[in-house]
Design an enzyme around this catalytic site. Sequence first.
Site, PDB file in Angstrom:
ATOM      1  N   THR A   1     -77.164   3.824  62.040  1.00 57.67           N
ATOM      2  CA  THR A   1     -78.503   4.428  61.946  1.00 57.67           C
ATOM      3  C   THR A   1     -78.526   5.623  61.018  1.00 57.67           C
ATOM      4  O   THR A   1     -79.551   5.929  60.401  1.00 57.67           O
ATOM      5  CB  THR A   1     -78.961   4.855  63.360  1.00 57.67           C
ATOM      6  OG1 THR A   1     -79.097   3.680  64.139  1.00 57.67           O
ATOM      7  CG2 THR A   1     -80.286   5.577  63.329  1.00 57.67           C
TER       8      THR A   1
ATOM      9  N   THR B   1     -73.932   4.240  66.127  1.00 52.82           N
ATOM     10  CA  THR B   1     -73.627   4.832  67.437  1.00 52.82           C
ATOM     11  C   THR B   1     -73.108   3.808  68.449  1.00 52.82           C
ATOM     12  O   THR B   1     -72.441   4.182  69.408  1.00 52.82           O
ATOM     13  CB  THR B   1     -74.869   5.503  68.043  1.00 52.82           C
ATOM     14  OG1 THR B   1     -75.901   4.526  68.175  1.00 52.82           O
ATOM     15  CG2 THR B   1     -75.349   6.656  67.204  1.00 52.82           C
ATOM     16  N   ASP B   2     -73.448   2.526  68.233  1.00 50.32           N
ATOM     17  CA  ASP B   2     -73.138   1.546  69.281  1.00 50.32           C
ATOM     18  C   ASP B   2     -71.649   1.407  69.564  1.00 50.32           C
ATOM     19  O   ASP B   2     -71.263   1.182  70.716  1.00 50.32           O
ATOM     20  CB  ASP B   2     -73.726   0.173  68.924  1.00 50.32           C
ATOM     21  CG  ASP B   2     -75.251   0.175  69.026  1.00 50.32           C
ATOM     22  OD1 ASP B   2     -75.818   1.210  69.410  1.00 50.32           O
ATOM     23  OD2 ASP B   2     -75.869  -0.860  68.715  1.00 50.32           O
TER      24      ASP B   2
ATOM     25  N   SER C   1     -72.994  -1.100  63.643  1.00 53.11           N
ATOM     26  CA  SER C   1     -71.656  -1.015  64.245  1.00 53.11           C
ATOM     27  C   SER C   1     -71.409  -2.034  65.349  1.00 53.11           C
ATOM     28  O   SER C   1     -70.262  -2.259  65.727  1.00 53.11           O
ATOM     29  CB  SER C   1     -71.379   0.399  64.736  1.00 53.11           C
ATOM     30  OG  SER C   1     -72.148   0.707  65.863  1.00 53.11           O
TER      31      SER C   1
HETATM   32  N1  GLU Z   1     -76.989  -0.800  66.333  1.00 51.34           N
HETATM   33  C1  GLU Z   1     -76.833  -0.009  65.155  1.00 51.34           C
HETATM   34  C2  GLU Z   1     -75.404   0.468  64.964  1.00 51.34           C
HETATM   35  O1  GLU Z   1     -74.693   0.742  65.884  1.00 51.34           O
HETATM   36  C3  GLU Z   1     -77.731   1.167  65.150  1.00 51.34           C
HETATM   37  C4  GLU Z   1     -77.444   2.094  66.281  1.00 51.34           C
HETATM   38  C5  GLU Z   1     -77.108   3.454  65.789  1.00 51.34           C
HETATM   39  O2  GLU Z   1     -76.387   3.655  64.819  1.00 51.34           O
HETATM   40  O3  GLU Z   1     -77.593   4.398  66.454  1.00 51.34           O
HETATM   41  O4  GLU Z   1     -74.995   0.591  63.842  1.00 51.34           O
END
Ligand code: GLU
Length: 301
Positions: free
Chosen positions: A45, A125-126, A92
């Site tokens: 993100t 973040t995932d 991620s």
């Molecule tokens: N699902 C995506 C990832 O992990 C976006 C979530 C994020 O980065 O906050 O890359």
Amino acid sequence: MHISSRFRALAAGAALLAAGAIAQAQTTQQQPALPNVMILATGGTIAGAGASALNSATYAAAKVGVEKLIAGLPELSKVANVKGEQVFQVASESMTNEHLLALAKRVSQLARQPDVDGIVITHGTDTVEETAYFLTLTVHTDKPIVMVASMRPGTALSADGALNLYDAVAVAGSKDARSKGVLLTMNDTIQSGRDVSKNVNIVPSAFSSQWGPLGMVVEGKNYWFRAPVKRHTMNSEFDIEQITALPPVEIVYSYAGVSATALDAVAKSGVKAIIHGGPGNGSVADRIVPRLQAAREAARS
Ligand code: GLU
């Protein structure tokens, strides 16, 4: 105030100001060179973009390149000489073991370079906590390795990525961040990569550890509260320089009412090991115990 004493006070003030200016000039001359920080970008993100400023939760991750991220944050040049490298551009949840190995090897290589003082890794973040833990176990360096992510894309109102990235670069360039293992800067906190987790799906304060943050970073300055004493980086038994592939391992989760369906399917799949994610202190349901034992026997024969 009498006019002459007022004049004396003004003259004294002017002298103090002049002395201050000289002191400041000397300070400027004596300032140590800025640290060299490498930013390895992997997507997420923090590199995301939405259709409008109101799209804080619905947007596309992994869209913006590292050069654009750096160009959008000129304040970085105040805390470090920054270079960027686009290692991958993925959301991620799609990270693989191959991504992990490639990233860890690149981090290890950079950490050995004398002209690199610290490394920042932008990430989704995932699974950022998984990558942070993997690097904690496998990269042998005392240089700061700082993971960073954001909960909102840069296009959203109150986007958190810019400050998180500034904080990450400031921490990665600081000498007092050395020997503390892999770190994560989110929401003004400095978390340990050994025990941080994403515990909420949507807010900038999503990341926490049951042991609390290691510290905070405010206006580019670190405030430490605790230090990790568990084995990490330099003292880890694992070393990414010796690892060329990761064996297939699956996790089977348990819960009240769990059946053996998932476990039996995984056991037949040819994996090298199964991790049973049990509740509480890793307890195993009575009906699952013999199935795990059978799976182990089958793997041995
Ligand atoms: N699902 C995506 C990832 O992990 C976006 C979530 C994020 O980065 O906050 O890359």
